[in-house]
Design an enzyme around this catalytic site. Structure first.
Site, PDB file in Angstrom:
ATOM      1  N   GLY A  54       0.805  -1.221   0.000  1.00  0.00           N
ATOM      2  CA  GLY A  54       0.000   0.000   0.000  1.00  0.00           C
ATOM      3  C   GLY A  54       0.837   1.269   0.000  1.00  0.00           C
ATOM      4  O   GLY A  54       0.364   2.333   0.418  1.00  0.00           O
ATOM      5  N   HIS A 103      11.665   0.247  -0.035  1.00  0.00           N
ATOM      6  CA  HIS A 103      11.365  -1.095   0.473  1.00  0.00           C
ATOM      7  C   HIS A 103      12.579  -1.718   1.165  1.00  0.00           C
ATOM      8  O   HIS A 103      12.593  -2.916   1.415  1.00  0.00           O
ATOM      9  CB  HIS A 103      10.927  -2.003  -0.679  1.00  0.00           C
ATOM     10  CG  HIS A 103       9.761  -1.477  -1.457  1.00  0.00           C
ATOM     11  ND1 HIS A 103       8.590  -1.060  -0.859  1.00  0.00           N
ATOM     12  CD2 HIS A 103       9.573  -1.291  -2.785  1.00  0.00           C
ATOM     13  CE1 HIS A 103       7.743  -0.642  -1.798  1.00  0.00           C
ATOM     14  NE2 HIS A 103       8.319  -0.772  -2.967  1.00  0.00           N
ATOM     15  N   PHE A 230      -9.773   4.012  -3.849  1.00  0.00           N
ATOM     16  CA  PHE A 230      -9.129   3.219  -4.904  1.00  0.00           C
ATOM     17  C   PHE A 230      -9.546   3.720  -6.298  1.00  0.00           C
ATOM     18  O   PHE A 230      -8.704   3.976  -7.154  1.00  0.00           O
ATOM     19  CB  PHE A 230      -9.496   1.740  -4.713  1.00  0.00           C
ATOM     20  CG  PHE A 230      -8.907   0.843  -5.755  1.00  0.00           C
ATOM     21  CD1 PHE A 230      -7.584   0.451  -5.677  1.00  0.00           C
ATOM     22  CD2 PHE A 230      -9.675   0.412  -6.823  1.00  0.00           C
ATOM     23  CE1 PHE A 230      -7.024  -0.366  -6.654  1.00  0.00           C
ATOM     24  CE2 PHE A 230      -9.116  -0.398  -7.801  1.00  0.00           C
ATOM     25  CZ  PHE A 230      -7.798  -0.792  -7.715  1.00  0.00           C
ATOM     26  N   MET A 233      -8.113   7.214  -7.140  1.00  0.00           N
ATOM     27  CA  MET A 233      -6.666   7.214  -7.424  1.00  0.00           C
ATOM     28  C   MET A 233      -6.379   6.547  -8.760  1.00  0.00           C
ATOM     29  O   MET A 233      -5.526   6.995  -9.519  1.00  0.00           O
ATOM     30  CB  MET A 233      -5.890   6.527  -6.299  1.00  0.00           C
ATOM     31  CG  MET A 233      -5.560   7.458  -5.149  1.00  0.00           C
ATOM     32  SD  MET A 233      -4.498   6.699  -3.922  1.00  0.00           S
ATOM     33  CE  MET A 233      -2.934   6.585  -4.774  1.00  0.00           C
TER      34      MET A 233
HETATM   35  P1  A3P Z   1      -3.547  -5.127  -5.194  1.00  0.00           P
HETATM   36  O1  A3P Z   1      -2.522  -5.621  -6.160  1.00  0.00           O
HETATM   37  O2  A3P Z   1      -3.990  -6.187  -4.215  1.00  0.00           O
HETATM   38  O3  A3P Z   1      -4.709  -4.487  -5.872  1.00  0.00           O
HETATM   39  P2  A3P Z   1       2.254  -0.734  -3.389  1.00  0.00           P
HETATM   40  O4  A3P Z   1       1.821   0.662  -3.588  1.00  0.00           O
HETATM   41  O5  A3P Z   1       3.000  -0.948  -2.098  1.00  0.00           O
HETATM   42  O6  A3P Z   1       2.948  -1.277  -4.592  1.00  0.00           O
HETATM   43  O7  A3P Z   1       0.926  -1.599  -3.175  1.00  0.00           O
HETATM   44  C1  A3P Z   1       0.062  -1.835  -4.246  1.00  0.00           C
HETATM   45  C2  A3P Z   1      -1.249  -2.375  -3.693  1.00  0.00           C
HETATM   46  O8  A3P Z   1      -1.956  -1.320  -3.035  1.00  0.00           O
HETATM   47  C3  A3P Z   1      -2.138  -2.885  -4.818  1.00  0.00           C
HETATM   48  O9  A3P Z   1      -2.869  -3.998  -4.285  1.00  0.00           O
HETATM   49  C4  A3P Z   1      -3.025  -1.671  -5.042  1.00  0.00           C
HETATM   50  O10 A3P Z   1      -4.256  -1.940  -5.680  1.00  0.00           O
HETATM   51  C5  A3P Z   1      -3.239  -1.195  -3.618  1.00  0.00           C
HETATM   52  N1  A3P Z   1      -3.700   0.194  -3.591  1.00  0.00           N
HETATM   53  C6  A3P Z   1      -3.171   1.272  -4.210  1.00  0.00           C
HETATM   54  N2  A3P Z   1      -3.932   2.359  -4.010  1.00  0.00           N
HETATM   55  C7  A3P Z   1      -4.973   1.964  -3.257  1.00  0.00           C
HETATM   56  C8  A3P Z   1      -6.129   2.642  -2.735  1.00  0.00           C
HETATM   57  N3  A3P Z   1      -6.356   3.923  -2.965  1.00  0.00           N
HETATM   58  N4  A3P Z   1      -7.004   1.916  -2.000  1.00  0.00           N
HETATM   59  C9  A3P Z   1      -6.794   0.600  -1.764  1.00  0.00           C
HETATM   60  N5  A3P Z   1      -5.729  -0.091  -2.243  1.00  0.00           N
HETATM   61  C10 A3P Z   1      -4.827   0.583  -2.982  1.00  0.00           C
END
Ligand code: A3P
Length: 293
Positions: A54, A103, A230, A233
């Site tokens: 996230g 990370h 979600f 964004m």
């Molecule tokens: P999923 O692949 O399960 O959909 P990171 O940013 O650390 O790479 O994490 C990516 C994950 O965060 C993805 O999960 C993505 O969809 C989710 N994500 C990004 N923005 C989000 C939002 N506004 N609400 C919920 N999940 C979100």
């Protein structure tokens, strides 16, 4: 320092950058080699998470709170990612305070970030959802991993044995747990759980704003929550975040428990056993929403 080709359990090829025994996506090796020397500012915020937990979400929320406006940030979080950008690009970022993100582990952080006691936001997510998200990430981002075409059946044991970039989720979390404990007097640290954000975004935004020392402003928090949903964004970040075949792959599902659609009962059982064993002494163990009930 080299590009290594490995194979998942299904024999599918996947490549990484390897520096000092640690795996990364295939990014500029010179940046990875020099990231400990990155010059940072005392008011920089460090956003830390294992991949797919996230990070983009928290970066957007934190950046909006800091700018005091629920307006999409017209940049990709990767523009200030420690292992991705050289000093001059990070220095040219036109906002302050910056939300540097990475990370990597505590002992790999820029030395100055430790010396200047930068504030830390640490994000955690159920590792089953991380595993599924990371699998899709590895398949989508050909530029970082070569042409990986595996299945979850081959990828999951690869992930669980820590062979992906940034290593084992378990080691990452357990090591950070120790470092957070050890560094509490040095850094202010705020831990956020993805599932808590999904359950009550407004409440988590309020807590984050307190951590950031911002004046209480419920109407701003409500607007930020709405803007960082979600769906919003996924639409609003399109001009700024990286696309593959015109798709924003980062915003895939954004759900809690998507793993249920992917893991077989046997894979789930194997994951449960490993989690119980590896996390038995962890204080995060009871806080991470590992089961859905
Ligand atoms: P999923 O692949 O399960 O959909 P990171 O940013 O650390 O790479 O994490 C990516 C994950 O965060 C993805 O999960 C993505 O969809 C989710 N994500 C990004 N923005 C989000 C939002 N506004 N609400 C919920 N999940 C979100």
């Amino acid at each position: 320092m080299s590009i290594v080709e490995d194979h998942d359990l299904g024999g599918n090829s996947i490549s990484f950058l390897e520096v000092d025994g640690c795996r990364y996506p295939i990014v500029d090796p010179e940046i990875v080699k020099n990231m400990s020397q990155l010059k940072v500012k005392a008011d920089d915020i460090l956003l830390l998470a294992y991949p797919k937990s996230g990070t983009h979400w928290l970066w957007e929320i934190t950046s909006m709170l800091l700018q005091g406006k629920a307006q999409t940030i017209p940049h990709w979080k990767g523009s200030v990612m420690v292992e991705l950008q050289p000093q001059e690009v990070i220095d040219a970022f036109p906002r302050s305070p910056r939300v540097l993100n990475t990370h990597i582990r505590y002992n790999q952080l820029p030395v100055q970030a430790r010396e200047k006691k930068c504030r830390i936001i640490f994000v955690l997510r159920n590792p089953k959802d991380v595993a599924v998200s990371f699998f899709n990430h590895h398949r989508s981002f050909k530029c970082y991993y070569g042409n990986y075409n595996g299945t979850l059946g081959g990828h999951l044991p690869f992930f669980l044995s820590g062979k992906t970039d940034y290593g084992s989720w378990f080691e990452y979390v357990l090591e950070w747990e120790k470092d957070i404990e050890a560094q509490q007097d040095r850094h202010q640290i705020h831990v956020v759980y993805y599932e808590d954000l999904k359950e009550n975004l407004l409440k988590e935004i309020r807590k984050l704003a307190v951590f950031l020392g911002l004046p209480a402003d419920d109407s701003l928090y409500g607007a930020v929550a709405e803007k960082c949903s979600f769906e919003n964004m996924k639409f609003d970040k399109k001009p700024y975040d990286p696309k593959v075949d015109d798709q924003l792959f980062v915003y895939r599902k954004g759900q809690v428990g998507d793993w249920q659609k992917w893991l077989t009962p046997e894979q789930n059982e194997m994951f449960d056993e490993l989690y119980q064993e590896k996390m038995k002494d962890s204080t995060f163990k009871d806080k991470i929403r590992f089961t859905l009930t």
